[in-house]
Design an enzyme around this catalytic site. Sequence first.
Site, PDB file in Angstrom:
ATOM      1  N   ASP A  85       0.828  -1.206   0.000  1.00 34.82           N
ATOM      2  CA  ASP A  85       0.000   0.000   0.000  1.00 34.82           C
ATOM      3  C   ASP A  85       0.861   1.254   0.000  1.00 34.82           C
ATOM      4  O   ASP A  85       1.922   1.314   0.621  1.00 34.82           O
ATOM      5  CB  ASP A  85      -0.889  -0.017   1.251  1.00 34.82           C
ATOM      6  N   GLU A 119       1.106  -0.606  -5.141  1.00 38.99           N
ATOM      7  CA  GLU A 119       0.125   0.448  -5.386  1.00 38.99           C
ATOM      8  C   GLU A 119       0.931   1.739  -5.483  1.00 38.99           C
ATOM      9  O   GLU A 119       1.251   2.365  -4.477  1.00 38.99           O
ATOM     10  CB  GLU A 119      -0.898   0.543  -4.260  1.00 38.99           C
TER      11      GLU A 119
END
Length: 730
Positions: A399, A452
């Site tokens: 993330d 990401e």
Amino acid sequence: MRVAAPLSDEDRGRLLAGAHHDPHGLLGVHPVRGGLLFRALRPYAKSVTVLGKGLRATLHPEGDGLFAGVLPLRKIPDYELLVEYDDTTVTARDPYRFLPAVGELDLHLLGEGRHEQLWQALGARTMDHQGATGTRFTLWAPNALGVRVVGNFNYWDGTAFPMRSLGSSGVWELFLPGVGAGELYKFEITRPDGSRTVRADPMARRTECPPANASVVEESHYRWKDADWMARRGERPVHEAPLSVYEVHLPSWRPGLTYRQLAMQLPSYVKDLGFTHVELMPVSEHPFGGSWGYQVTGFYAPTARMGTPDDFRFLIDALHQAGIGVLMDWVPAHFPRDDWALAEFDGRPLYEHGDPARAAHPDWGTLEFDYGRTEVRNFLVANAVYWCEEFHIDGLRVDAVASMLYLDYSREEGGWTPNVHGGRENLDAVAFLQEMNATVYRRCPGVVTIAEESTAWDGVTRATHHVGPGGFGGLGFGLKWNMGWMHDSLVYVSKEPVHRKYHHGEMTFSMIYAYSENYVLPISHDEVVHGKRSLVSKMPGDWWQQRANHRAYLGYMWAHPGKQLLFMGQEFAQGAEWAESHGPDWWLLDPSYEAEPDHRGVRDLVRDLNRRYTATPALWERDTDPAGFSWIDGDAGEDNVFSFLRFAADGAPLISVTNFSPVVRHAYRLGVPDHIPAWHEVLNTDDPRYGGSGVTNPEALKAEPTPWNGRSSSIAAVLPPLATIWLRPA
């Protein structure tokens, strides 16, 4: 028994204040002139007696809970302490008679930042040590004056349980005989200023269920049954394999279910829909459910909201036995400021950067890790390995990578300091990500890491040893979320069809950079919350047109180069935004609901898309090879049509044509490879089974010697309204 020489005032004061670095040097048993000195610290005790084979001797009270005495013995006996209180008597092994239970190699590797199985050296670990069964507690807290273990086994009073410092390693250790799995514990840390703080274990492998936050001594007894899956998962490189991902927020997929109950429902549901993988939003322990798991306090513990770590293993095992891979969101970019967790852990910045401006994340009110500190980097690299080795996770979606890579991320001019080269790149974070990826790929065959990352950073999915134009080696990820495709395509489909011709280039732009990285096309939870509306609700028009747009978009997405990811609820065109408090609107699929066929049709399409996709190598085998794609016509903006070819490694083709206009286009001519005499329709999102109007191409489309789109042969197809069709050689 002879009276022992008293402790010095300094040693006594530091010991009682929880600020002594070597309690084992004061407590336990030690050779002295004339015998062995026994000393115990047992606050509130009336008496303490040493028991052994042929031995029973009551120690002299020294005040403040200290008891001591010298016995005329030469050899240290195997002894216990009989402790008498006002209302009970307890017999226990003396923790201070044991040597350290953590090895020199462990400490060396930790100091080097190279302990790839750090969870075996730090934290709470049950074991047999020097003939006793108990739990070894180890903690890295280099700035602490002292550390004590507190838990339900000592009524949360750590006075009698100080830990010893293991030299320059910054590690504190204590073996507690008789303490076993399931016990609650924390660490009471004396800060450099003499104040105290009680903290959960950063390495805890199990926690209490939030909002409670104690750590739990964990001992796994799980027996895996996924050997076949583990042996096969690395047979084909992920970028050359089908990968279709169903993103799941476990606590809200079916609210109230445990891990084991989820194992009875989730694998069969995902298998029926044909997804190859699930991606679990962060399951690492987190105090606030509304963070969806992205503000982690227990990096080594699956959230206790749905069960134990072994229960979580059971769920992963069930998914593997159903042939479904498990990806997990992993959050090494930041952590929350809860005063019982990592923030200023031992009284000074430890896990976070020492510069407050570098430590504070400007967007989320959290703290950023100090990737330049070897022990912190080790904590995170080992954590990535931990989930893959201990829980058989098949991939980590990392993330917020962009927030890690840039020193000026969300910071105003003057609010950040350039790196040693004068640039904005966070060199420490780059080195950490490279090390993490290299370590995971070396230790865990078949695992994929996914970034990401929302910028144009060069080489996110390039090998770490390949240096790019910017002078950096690749970050070493296997795949990267294509945030540009996601943004541009959603902007396009949200426009009324009459306006889409002005945005045609936003859909074709992705093919300009499609092979710069190994991409995943994500329609994730981030796109269907906080006022962004669900996927079907982004579409213009009436309800029929919204669903038609939704279906056409999914057909286009599944044919576009790159892997696919779809968030739960979008597979049946849920109209409401997702909310973690109630999850998907499953009632929309209830046969008693009058609009149920509308939603079931979209779910049937997703099932067929996945089944056609996995059975068609042209759609995945050359995802990262430009030779696997060719436009038929990328410039049909006036028609709102996109047509292209995909090719398998053996050259087998598939045609995808999407008509993003609400009109039927009859005899729409498409240039095709001239060596294929006919094509037949293998998927049509306008099929009545999916809720469409039924405009199809039921007969084979014969190639004609009519030059079109730069090719010598062409076909004349019927393009349904707001629909995607796939064609294969007849």
